[in-house]
Structure formats: C-alpha cells, structure tokens
Design a protein around this motif. Structure first.
Motif, PDB file in Angstrom:
ATOM      1  N   THR A 104       0.830  -1.206   0.000  1.00 52.17           N
ATOM      2  CA  THR A 104       0.000   0.000   0.000  1.00 52.17           C
ATOM      3  C   THR A 104       0.861   1.252   0.000  1.00 52.17           C
ATOM      4  N   ASP A 105       0.557   2.156  -0.877  1.00 54.71           N
ATOM      5  CA  ASP A 105       1.230   3.449  -0.901  1.00 54.71           C
ATOM      6  C   ASP A 105       0.655   4.310   0.226  1.00 54.71           C
ATOM      7  N   LEU A 106       1.535   4.737   1.127  1.00 54.99           N
ATOM      8  CA  LEU A 106       1.098   5.437   2.335  1.00 54.99           C
ATOM      9  C   LEU A 106       1.131   6.955   2.204  1.00 54.99           C
ATOM     10  N   ARG A 107       1.194   7.476   0.990  1.00 53.98           N
ATOM     11  CA  ARG A 107       1.350   8.925   0.842  1.00 53.98           C
ATOM     12  C   ARG A 107       0.166   9.698   1.417  1.00 53.98           C
ATOM     13  N   ASN A 108      -1.049   9.153   1.284  1.00 52.41           N
ATOM     14  CA  ASN A 108      -2.204   9.872   1.832  1.00 52.41           C
ATOM     15  C   ASN A 108      -2.192   9.864   3.352  1.00 52.41           C
ATOM     16  N   ALA A 109      -1.805   8.720   3.941  1.00 55.18           N
ATOM     17  CA  ALA A 109      -1.700   8.662   5.398  1.00 55.18           C
ATOM     18  C   ALA A 109      -0.590   9.590   5.893  1.00 55.18           C
ATOM     19  N   ALA A 110       0.531   9.617   5.169  1.00 53.91           N
ATOM     20  CA  ALA A 110       1.631  10.514   5.551  1.00 53.91           C
ATOM     21  C   ALA A 110       1.201  11.976   5.431  1.00 53.91           C
ATOM     22  N   LEU A 111       0.421  12.282   4.414  1.00 51.12           N
ATOM     23  CA  LEU A 111      -0.070  13.652   4.246  1.00 51.12           C
ATOM     24  C   LEU A 111      -0.958  14.048   5.418  1.00 51.12           C
ATOM     25  N   ALA A 112      -1.882  13.180   5.791  1.00 50.57           N
ATOM     26  CA  ALA A 112      -2.759  13.481   6.931  1.00 50.57           C
ATOM     27  C   ALA A 112      -1.933  13.664   8.197  1.00 50.57           C
ATOM     28  N   PHE A 113      -0.938  12.797   8.399  1.00 51.36           N
ATOM     29  CA  PHE A 113      -0.069  12.882   9.572  1.00 51.36           C
ATOM     30  C   PHE A 113       0.669  14.217   9.609  1.00 51.36           C
ATOM     31  N   ASN A 114       1.251  14.613   8.499  1.00 52.46           N
ATOM     32  CA  ASN A 114       2.028  15.853   8.471  1.00 52.46           C
ATOM     33  C   ASN A 114       1.147  17.095   8.568  1.00 52.46           C
ATOM     34  N   ILE A 115      -0.039  17.033   8.004  1.00 54.02           N
ATOM     35  CA  ILE A 115      -0.968  18.166   8.159  1.00 54.02           C
ATOM     36  C   ILE A 115      -1.337  18.355   9.633  1.00 54.02           C
ATOM     37  N   ILE A 116      -1.600  17.255  10.310  1.00 52.33           N
ATOM     38  CA  ILE A 116      -1.922  17.347  11.740  1.00 52.33           C
ATOM     39  C   ILE A 116      -0.743  17.909  12.529  1.00 52.33           C
TER      40      ILE A 116
END
Length: 571
Positions: free
Chosen positions: A231-243
């Motif tokens: 799974t490409d985690l770029r969306n999860a990483a984006l949510a994490f970094n935005i938070i």
C-alpha cells in the motif's frame, strides 16, 4: 536637471512622489486578529475572543522542552513511516508510472532484440499511487493513430486482458482492477510474446486504444502476487504531516523562526519520501545532496520575507494556521493541485501542443498580475517600492540577457518563480502570509522532486520523446502504384534514395507495425514475412550511424490491398 524636470512636468513629479512613497519610510502595523475583536451593534458591544482563549488553553504546551521531545518523537515516527512506505518491499520490484517493456520506435533495436525476452517470463511489481494521471507529454503513434496527453494503454480488451508491450504497466494494472489508483499496490504479470488484434476497452476511469495488427511482445496479469507491504502510504503521511503542522501553529507555538524551519523540513521530506519521490525507493543520497542548498535558500527567504510576516501573527494562532497552512500544503502538493491545469512546462512547443494551455497561461498571468499590483500597492505604503523596483528590474534585465544566449532556451521552473516572488511578500499582511505559504510549498516541491534544475537548457534537454524535426524519406510505393493483384508474399515496397551525402545520412530505418524490421541502405523491403488478412503499418526514417532521425507518419496497407499514403509530418 532633475529639479527642472519636476518643475516643468507636475504630472511626472506626482508619479515620482507616488512611487517613492512616504519619507521617511514607515513600517506597517501588525494586523488586528479577526477572532480577537470587539463589535458594536446598536448600544451593545460584543467581544469575539477565540484567539486569546486558545492561547490561554494551550499555554502549558508551549514549553521548549516539550517541543524538543515531540520533535524527536516525530523524526523517529516519520522514519518508521518512510520505512513502511519504501523499504519493506524488494527494491527491484518497484516500478514507476511510465514503466514499459518496449521502447518507442527503434528503441528496442532491430526486431526488438534489445527488449528480449518476449515470452516465458514473469515479474512481481509494485506501483505507486496516482499513476492514472501520468500521461504522455508528446504524441505517440500506435499503428495509424496518434495518442497524446493520456496514459499509454494498448489492448487489454480480450478475455485474457492482453496488453501490448509498450503499455504503461501500472496504468494497465489500475485499468485491470488489480491495484488502486489512490493507494498503488502490487501485482504480477507474465510475458506472452506474439499477439494479434489488441482490443480497446474502458474501465476504472482509463481507456485503452486498439491495435489490429501483430506485435512481438505482450503481457497479461496473473491473479495473485507474492509481494507484501504494497500500500502506498502517501495519503496517510499527508494526513499525519498536516496534523503535525496544525499542532505547531495552534498548540505548541514555538518561536516563529522555529515554526518556519519546521515547515521547510517537513515539506521537503514529505515530497522526497512520499508525494513525489525521484525514484522508488527514494534515493536518499540525492535527497541529502539537495537538502543542504535548500536550507541556504530557505535562510534567505527568512531574512528577506518571512521574518517580517510570520511573527506578526504571534497573537493569532488560528489565523496564522489558516493563512499559512492551507496554501502551504497546496504548494507542497503542486503535482496534484495543478494536475488539471493543461501546462506541463513553460516551453513554446508544449504550450502549442497542449489543448487549452494558452488559455490557462493567460488566466494564470492575469491572476499573477492582479496579485503583483496589489502587492506593489502595499510596498509603496512603506516607502520601499523604489528599492524593490530596482532589484526586480535588474533581475528582469538579467533574465532577458540569459534568454537571448544562442543555443539555449530560458526555462522558468516553478521553484525559480517562488525564489523571484517571495522577496516581495515580506510585509505583515494577511495576503502576504497566504503568498508566502504557497510559494514556500511550491519551492520545496520543485527542489525536492526535481533538484535545482537549470534555468537554461538546450533543445536536447527539452526534447523528451518528442518527434525529431529532421528530413524524412519518401515512400515511392503509394496508393496509385501499389498493385493489388500481386499476392502479399510477393510484394515489395519502395522508397526514394538518400539525399545529398553532405547531410550526413547513411541509410534507412523501417518500422513495420511499430517494430524496427530493417536498417540499411537498400531501397525496398519484401512483405513476404507479413501475415495476410490484417492491416500493416509502415514508417521510415533516415539513419546517421546508429541514430535514426524522425520517422514519417504511418502508411497503411489494409487487408483488401488498399494502400493509404502517410500524412505530412514526423512521429
């Protein structure tokens, strides 16, 4: 002389005084927070005090020691996030969105020998997310049609899902439903060699084209794969970094300079490791090679602009989070936020070929013009306008000189545009904060994804896979001279001899059904090896040594013996 000019030309004097602004120079006051205001309605006063309330509620979390501990925790967590993203799957299984088994035109050599094996081979692969949006940037000829600005997909419509070997593997896997476009994924394929009549079809938002003839290399997908952690985690990483960035502005609230450097580092490494890595797995040596000069440029940004604006919102954490973070992340994700704008590069050839590019460029220029005019108005109020005009005029003249250098083309990369515009945003206004957020994000996207690419490039640098603008041979066989009564196995096609030897051409390269089938100096080719009952397509180019020039547009021989002459132009 100047006094005489001013006395004799009162209009000129007014213009000069307007441009010069107030003397002595003045500083703009910090903006009054919208969420810390008192409003009067009739005889009553109402106070909106959200900003002070947030500051009081989060004061206990603003300790530098707490920030240091959380920063260390973030770095460790982000490292594990990156490991799960790119370093748990075998490195040789990663492919990018444009990976194919077959190179364009003569790229696979005579009879495709450089792209063997054609069959009896399988491959487990992992694709990144968002491959459906990766498209051809130059026309590609498939049989007798040209496709452009779409993913390269040929076939897939038969019951076994057979794709031609030059199809984008990842886009084909998305179309076949084996991986998700939003999360990427793993799949397996097998090479099945020679195949005839690739059928078009549409699925999962992608459409392939057909190819009614024969091609030597094809692939089909297997139902299962042995790969894991796909799974490409770029969306999860984006949510994490935005938070994380929201917590920086709203809760932790370190000094403005610390907040700024956090934005620089988070944005750079998010692009490098997740949203737009240069390769997969990400080449960390290249990334660190770019990171150091990025920090130097970012320090210049702080000195020239951010230190005058970001501290102005120290008593308005909610506002500063809104004005900075929304445009900042839009800039960091430039590859996504500008995906629908039909402009890939600010190059004349690209703008002419891309539908809607000129209109989009005009709209962008109008928006930038309005922004610049408003910012000039702000700068004039401080009395600094002549100083800024002097530097921008000098920079413009330098760019003009560079653009006129022979043999080179001026290329305005988006990271350079950010470097040009950020110095003009160093004022304590809300619009300046918005501009700074977006331009910083766009700068980080440019350098992290593409490094500090040169502002001057040669035509070869910009060529990509575009058709070469060279002379092309002429088919002597045409719709009039082709003899339908002769069986296909006895047919020959002919072309004109080489031009004057001074032009450097030494022979010909002939593509038959998009495969190089002949290289040499002969003036004809036998069709004896071609299958009857299906169409065939012919393109020819001059050759100098081992380098082929541009190919002709395709000539088509239909099964009923109809010969269709090639259109003018090259492919």
């Amino acid at each position: 002389m100047r006094k005489v000019l001013l006395l004799d030309n009162p209009k000129v004097a007014r213009i000069i005084r307007y441009i010069r602004g107030p003397r002595p120079k003045v500083d703009l006051s910090d903006p009054t927070p919208f969420l810390s205001c008192t409003f009067q309605f009739g005889r009553r006063y109402y106070t909106l005090a959200l900003e002070p309330a947030l500051i009081r509620a989060t004061r206990r979390f603003t300790s530098p020691w707490l920030f240091t501990i959380l920063a260390i925790g973030y770095i460790i967590g982000f490292a594990f996030f990156s490991r799960a993203q790119s370093f748990l799957t075998p490195a040789d299984s990663f492919i990018d969105c444009t990976a194919t088994y077959w190179s364009q035109d003569d790229g696979c050599g005579l009879n495709g020998e450089d792209c063997m094996p054609f069959s009896n081979s399988s491959f487990d692969f992992r694709c990144p997310a968002q491959c459906s949006s990766v498209i051809l940037q130059n026309p590609r000829t498939i049989g007798n049609i040209e496709i452009d600005f779409v993913p390269l997909l040929v076939g897939g419509g038969d019951e076994n899902g057979t794709y031609r070997g030059d199809s984008f593997v990842c886009a084909a896997a998305v179309q076949a439903g084996l991986i998700s476009d939003s999360k990427g994924g793993c799949a397996s394929l097998q090479l099945v060699g020679n195949f005839t009549n690739y059928l078009p079809f549409s699925a999962h938002g992608l459409t392939s084209v057909g190819f009614p003839s024969t091609f030597p290399l094809s692939f089909q997908f297997l139902p299962t794969t042995s790969l894991t952690h796909c799974t490409d985690l770029r969306n999860a990483a984006l949510a994490f970094n935005i938070i994380i960035t929201a917590l920086l502005f709203l809760v932790l609230r370190p000094k403005p300079i610390i907040t700024y450097w956090c934005l620089v580092c988070i944005g750079f490494w998010h692009v490098t490791l997740f949203s737009q890595p240069r390769a997969t797995p990400p080449p960390l040596d290249d990334a660190f090679g770019t990171f150091l000069p990025t920090l130097f440029v970012a320090y210049a940004f702080w000195r020239l602009a951010f230190r005058f604006t970001l501290p102005a919102f120290r008593n308005a954490p909610i506002e500063s989070a809104v004005w900075y973070l929304a445009p900042y992340w839009a800039g960091v994700l430039t590859n996504i936020t500008t995906d629908k704008i039909p402009i890939d590069r600010l190059v004349g050839s690209d703008l002419k070929s891309q539908p809607g590019a000129i209109t989009a460029l005009i709209i962008i220029c109008v928006i930038i013009f309005v922004i610049v005019v408003n910012q000039v108005r702000v700068i004039r109020k401080t009395g600094w306008l002549p100083w800024y005009l002097g530097w921008y005029v000098a920079g413009g003249l330098t760019a003009m000189i560079l653009a006129l250098l022979p043999g080179l083309q001026f290329r305005l990369h988006h990271y350079i545009l950010s470097m040009v515009l950020i110095p003009g945003t160093g004022f304590p206004t809300r619009l300046s904060a918005i501009y700074q957020g977006f331009l910083l994000g766009m700068f980080l996207n440019g350098v992290a994804a593409f490094d500090f690419d040169s502002i001057l490039q040669t035509a070869a640098d910009l060529q990509r896979d575009a058709p070469l603008a060279t002379d092309v041979p002429t088919f002597l066989t045409n719709s009039t001279s082709y003899n339908v009564s002769i069986p296909l196995q006895d047919q020959l096609i002919f072309w004109a001899p080489l031009p004057d030897a001074s032009e450097g051409w030494t022979g010909f390269s002939l593509l038959v059904d998009d495969v190089e089938r002949y290289v040499g100096s002969a003036l004809n080719y036998s069709l004896a090896s071609l299958a009857a009952g299906i169409p065939h397509f012919f393109r020819i180019a001059f050759v100098s040594g081992e380098q082929a020039g541009g190919y002709t547009m395709p000539a088509t021989l239909w099964p009923n013996g109809t010969w269709v002459d090639p259109l003018p132009g090259t492919t």
